[in-house]
Design a protein around this motif. Structure first.
Motif, short mmCIF file in Angstrom:
data_model
loop_
_atom_site.label_atom_id
_atom_site.label_comp_id
_atom_site.label_asym_id
_atom_site.label_seq_id
_atom_site.Cartn_x
_atom_site.Cartn_y
_atom_site.Cartn_z
N GLY A 221 -0.20 -22.56 -79.80
CA GLY A 221 -1.18 -23.44 -79.18
C GLY A 221 -0.53 -24.56 -78.40
N PHE A 222 0.57 -25.10 -78.92
CA PHE A 222 1.26 -26.19 -78.24
C PHE A 222 1.87 -25.73 -76.92
CE2 PHE A 222 5.31 -28.42 -77.51
CZ PHE A 222 4.83 -29.71 -77.31
N ALA A 226 1.05 -26.85 -73.16
CA ALA A 226 2.13 -27.35 -72.29
C ALA A 226 2.16 -26.57 -70.98
CB ALA A 226 3.46 -27.23 -73.02
N ALA A 227 1.92 -25.26 -71.06
CA ALA A 227 1.88 -24.46 -69.83
C ALA A 227 0.76 -24.94 -68.91
CB ALA A 227 1.69 -22.99 -70.19
N PHE A 228 -0.37 -25.29 -69.50
CA PHE A 228 -1.48 -25.81 -68.68
C PHE A 228 -1.10 -27.15 -68.06
CE2 PHE A 228 -5.68 -27.93 -68.30
CZ PHE A 228 -6.25 -27.04 -67.40
N GLN A 229 -0.42 -28.00 -68.83
CA GLN A 229 0.05 -29.28 -68.29
C GLN A 229 1.05 -29.07 -67.15
OE1 GLN A 229 -0.44 -32.63 -69.47
NE2 GLN A 229 -1.00 -32.50 -71.63
N VAL A 230 1.95 -28.11 -67.33
CA VAL A 230 2.93 -27.79 -66.29
C VAL A 230 2.22 -27.30 -65.03
CG1 VAL A 230 4.80 -26.22 -65.67
CG2 VAL A 230 4.81 -27.33 -67.91
N MET A 460 3.55 -17.64 -71.42
CA MET A 460 2.92 -18.66 -72.27
C MET A 460 1.40 -18.62 -72.15
SD MET A 460 5.43 -21.99 -72.24
CE MET A 460 5.92 -21.96 -70.54
N PHE A 461 0.90 -18.36 -70.95
CA PHE A 461 -0.56 -18.24 -70.80
C PHE A 461 -1.11 -16.99 -71.49
CE2 PHE A 461 -0.27 -21.13 -66.98
CZ PHE A 461 -1.11 -22.10 -67.50
N MET A 462 -0.33 -15.94 -71.54
CA MET A 462 -0.79 -14.71 -72.18
C MET A 462 -0.95 -14.86 -73.68
SD MET A 462 -1.44 -12.60 -69.84
CE MET A 462 -1.67 -11.11 -70.81
N GLN A 463 -0.43 -15.97 -74.24
CA GLN A 463 -0.62 -16.20 -75.67
C GLN A 463 -2.09 -16.40 -76.04
OE1 GLN A 463 3.17 -18.51 -77.40
NE2 GLN A 463 2.26 -19.56 -75.66
#
Length: 778
Positions: A221-222, A226-230, A460-463
């Motif tokens: 989740g973290f 973070a990927a969304f923030q990036v 990371m988004f695929m998580q």
């Protein structure tokens, strides 16, 4: 008949065979008397310290290899088998690392050229001190973004506004970019040094276990947040729109709002270059994944796109003709080492802890994946030391925090990398870029670098796709994932990680505080005991309840432990005792008043007298009346039969309670005290309590806490079946004894009818109280 093409599952395989075991019933006391326990050597602290400080040649060499793992693996290096693979892997990883170092510098809010330093210096020290053979050390987007958050907080653009020199407006100001960038580099270097010190201290204190509390759902989740923030932080670079530097709670929302407010100012050249880069990189990466077994070396699409984009930008002069944002200047060569401003440590101490732990957790989790795949181990504490030394060393050379990047590590492993020799060769490629190629990359658009960062976020988004699967497996883990992700987006990465960690620990506390428990029954003719709720054809033993409690017993869940016992047995032992005490008081008073008298048939009421004992019971207990020791009342009653007073005394259908404590891993003082109280409460109402399957160290804790001062040790049994057989033997023995006493009594009663008549004549002269005390017994 099955339909064509359908697959029928084979029936479950039945394991033939059986076994018969014949042994005596073992209580813990009987077992320890027959089987002597090994004596555990307990050394004094001085002896333990002396043993740890003792030194031999073998031990000194082992410690040296632990501190410097290179001394262990480098002499075993197979030059003929591994060198060529490491060279190919090192060159491929170096090219990718060069580009990613520049791209992730944008996330760290420092000039692009300093990303090259961060992709070079950490590798040199990890080569010596690291224990993973496959990870590629360098910048990682999540950690770089966390560094950038600290840098932007301490050095925002507003601190570097200077009067404009073009004279177009009297109060016009511009940003002194040179001073701003220099200050941000110093802040990033100081943060890197502090993070390295924290990691080194953690490793020296042997607390690498801290990463265990960062569960996989929490990390998932973290990193997704973070990927969304990036993505948001790089979106403004791709569009080339200016926004304020927001940090803290809801910063990502404010940034998105301002981006869309200024979207009309988008630079078309940067947008097109970034969009094409994302599409091409993601498409080629998908081909690399799909045909990885056929392609010997993954296509380095980021490098190819960068070269083409640099050539187009230089040839078309995009900066001058379209006002495109380009890299502009990259330092050539290396800067001399310098001590960062340690006076900034107090301002970044809190953030540095979270960055140190996250960087370590990411590196160790990636390293463990490849260690398991290639059958070797990594030392968690040594990894803390290795990254600590790497970040301390890098902090003197104007770098930002290093860990490992998943995509770069995947390139190093998939191209045949065998050891960290591939890593040191990749550092050589980055060094060439620093010394000789930096000037050639100056026309490169920043939007291309931002697009490369976004293209590497796919994994990371695929998580997110793991959440439905996680929900089906374990709903609590899925909630942890979602909670950590949402909090990290709303609160920011540092506070979001802390919130997720606290929430995850809270779920553990709640699961321990409210554990599972089961009432057990026996599978007939076996020694197997299973939950009566979960299985059919389970036989509940008459007069006995068996409870399995699946948790430690400590101050946080003793109330739950008592509730589960109450729910299983169907009554409250304290209430039963109080009601019995109240009923006995009434019976004793009525006997003394003559309203009840004893006969062979029990206690009966005198004719014509009012029996106050049958007044309704409001179920209100008078504490003053009930607070009387049991020994003052010597009358015993069969409480499972009708009693001559109308007091609502709950029936107790059991004579024994067996607690299966095989899943109890520890007890505290409160737990031991609660067990003593439970045994006492049930014994007062003639229910014996037995314990089964306690582990040896838990029994030792009971001994230390004085449990056996007022309880026998023979109520503890090796297994549930041992306890059940013991109880059944006790019941049979009691029944035989009662039958013999009844037979003797009948023989004596019918021996002489004259004696019987004489006894009836004398019955009226007997004291009513004495007869009651004699006849009211079972």
């Amino acid at each position: 008949m099955d339909a064509p093409g359908s697959r029928s599952e084979p029936p479950p395989r039945e394991h033939s065979g059986s076994y018969v075991v014949s042994r005596r019933v073992y209580s813990e006391l009987a077992f320890q008397l027959q089987h002597e326990r090994r004596r555990q050597e307990r050394r004094t602290p001085r002896e333990r310290l002396a043993a740890r400080c003792s030194c031999s040649r073998k031990r000194a060499l082992g410690m040296l290899k632990t501190i410097l793992p290179i001394l262990d693996w480098l002499p075993k290096y197979r030059i003929k088998e591994w060198l060529l693979s490491d060279i190919i892997s090192g060159v491929s990883t170096g090219l990718v690392g060069t580009l990613q170092g520049m791209a992730y510098a944008l996330l760290a809010a420092v000039p692009v050229g300093y990303g090259l330093y961060s992709a070079f210096f950490p590798i040199l020290t990890y080569f010596i001190f690291g224990t993973s053979r496959h990870i590629s050390v360098g910048p990682f987007p999540v950690v770089s973004l966390m560094v950038g958050s600290v840098v932007l907080t301490l050095a925002p653009d507003e601190n570097f506004l200077i009067p404009s020199s073009n004279g177009t407006a009297p109060n016009a100001t511009v940003i002194d970019s040179a001073a701003r960038d220099a200050e941000r580099v110093l802040i990033a270097s100081a943060l890197t040094l502090l993070v390295g010190i924290i990691q080194l201290v953690f490793g020296g204190l042997q607390i690498g276990f801290i990463v265990r509390y960062l569960a996989d759902p929490l990390i998932g989740g973290f990193t997704t947040a973070a990927a969304f923030q990036v993505l948001v932080s790089q979106l403004k670079i791709i569009l080339n729109v200016s926004t304020k530097n927001y940090n803290g709670v809801l910063s990502i929302i404010y940034t998105l709002v301002e981006i869309f407010q200024n979207i009309g100012n988008t630079n078309v050249a940067d947008f097109i270059a970034g969009l094409l880069t994302i599409i091409i990189c993601m498409a080629v990466k998908e081909l690399n994944d799909r045909f990885k077994h056929k392609i010997p070396v993954p296509i380095p699409i980021e490098v190819i796109v960068t070269i083409i984009a640099t050539a187009i930008s230089y040839g078309a002069n995009l900066e001058k003709n379209y006002n495109a944002g380009i890299v502009k200047s990259i330092p050539r060569g290396f800067l001399p080492p310098a001590l960062p401003p340690v006076s900034l440590f107090s301002k970044m101490l809190t953030a540095s802890f979270s960055i140190a732990v996250v960087a370590y957790a990411i590196a160790v989790s990636v390293g463990k994946v490849y260690a398991i795949k290639y059958d070797y181990t990594i030392d968690g504490n040594q990894e803390f030391i290795a990254f600590g030394i790497s970040n301390i060393f890098s902090g003197f050379f104007s770098c930002f925090v290093a860990t490992t990047a998943l995509s770069r590590t995947a390139v190093q492993e998939s191209t045949g990398g065998k050891t960290q020799v591939a890593g040191i060769l990749s550092a050589g490629v980055v060094m060439i870029a620093i010394v000789a190629l930096g000037k050639l990359l100056e026309p490169l658009q920043k939007s291309v670098l931002a697009a490369v960062v976004i293209a590497n976020l796919k994994g990371m988004f695929m998580q997110v796709c793991d959440v439905p699967h996680l929900w089906r497996q374990n709903k609590i883990d899925a909630v942890i994932w979602v909670f950590t992700c949402i909090m990290s987006i709303i609160l920011g990465l540092d506070l979001g990680l802390l919130a997720g960690l606290i929430f995850g620990l809270l779920t553990v506390v709640l699961r321990v505080q409210f554990p599972s428990w089961n009432g057990l029954g026996n599978i007939p003719s076996t020694d197997i005991y299973k939950s009566t709720k979960n299985y059919k054809n389970i036989e509940e033993l008459e007069g006995m309840k068996i409870i399995r409690f699946s948790s430690p017993i400590f101050y946080g869940n003793v109330d739950g432990f008592k509730k589960c016992i109450k729910s299983t047995v169907g009554f409250d032992a304290i209430r039963v005792y109080n009601k019995r005490l109240k009923a006995l008081r009434k019976i004793q008073k009525l006997i003394k008043k003559g309203q009840l008298r004893a006969t062979k048939n029990g206690i009966i009421s005198d004719a014509g007298s009012s029996n106050n004992a049958f007044e309704p019971d409001e179920d209100i207990e008078d504490p003053e009346e009930l607070d009387i020791p049991t020994k003052e009342i010597e009358i015993q009653v069969d409480w499972n039969s009708d009693i001559p007073v109308k007091v609502n005394v709950p029936r107790v259908p059991i004579h024994s309670l067996v607690l299966d404590c095989g899943a109890v891993s520890f007890l505290d003082v409160v737990g031991v005290r609660s067990l003593r109280v439970i045994v006492k409460e049930f014994q007062r109402i003639d229910v014996n309590v037995y314990f089964a399957s306690f582990q040896d160290h838990v029994i030792e804790k009971l001994e230390k806490c004085g449990f056996f001062n007022d309880n026998r040790k023979d109520i503890f049994f090796l297994t549930v079946h041992d306890a059940v057989l013991h109880v059944q033997n006790q019941v049979k023995s009691r029944e035989i004894q009662d039958s013999l006493l009844e037979t003797i009594s009948l023989i004596q009663d019918h021996k002489d009818r004259l004696d019987l008549m004489e006894a009836e004549l004398m019955e009226g002269d007997l004291s009513v109280e004495d007869e009651a005390m004699r006849r009211l017994a079972f």
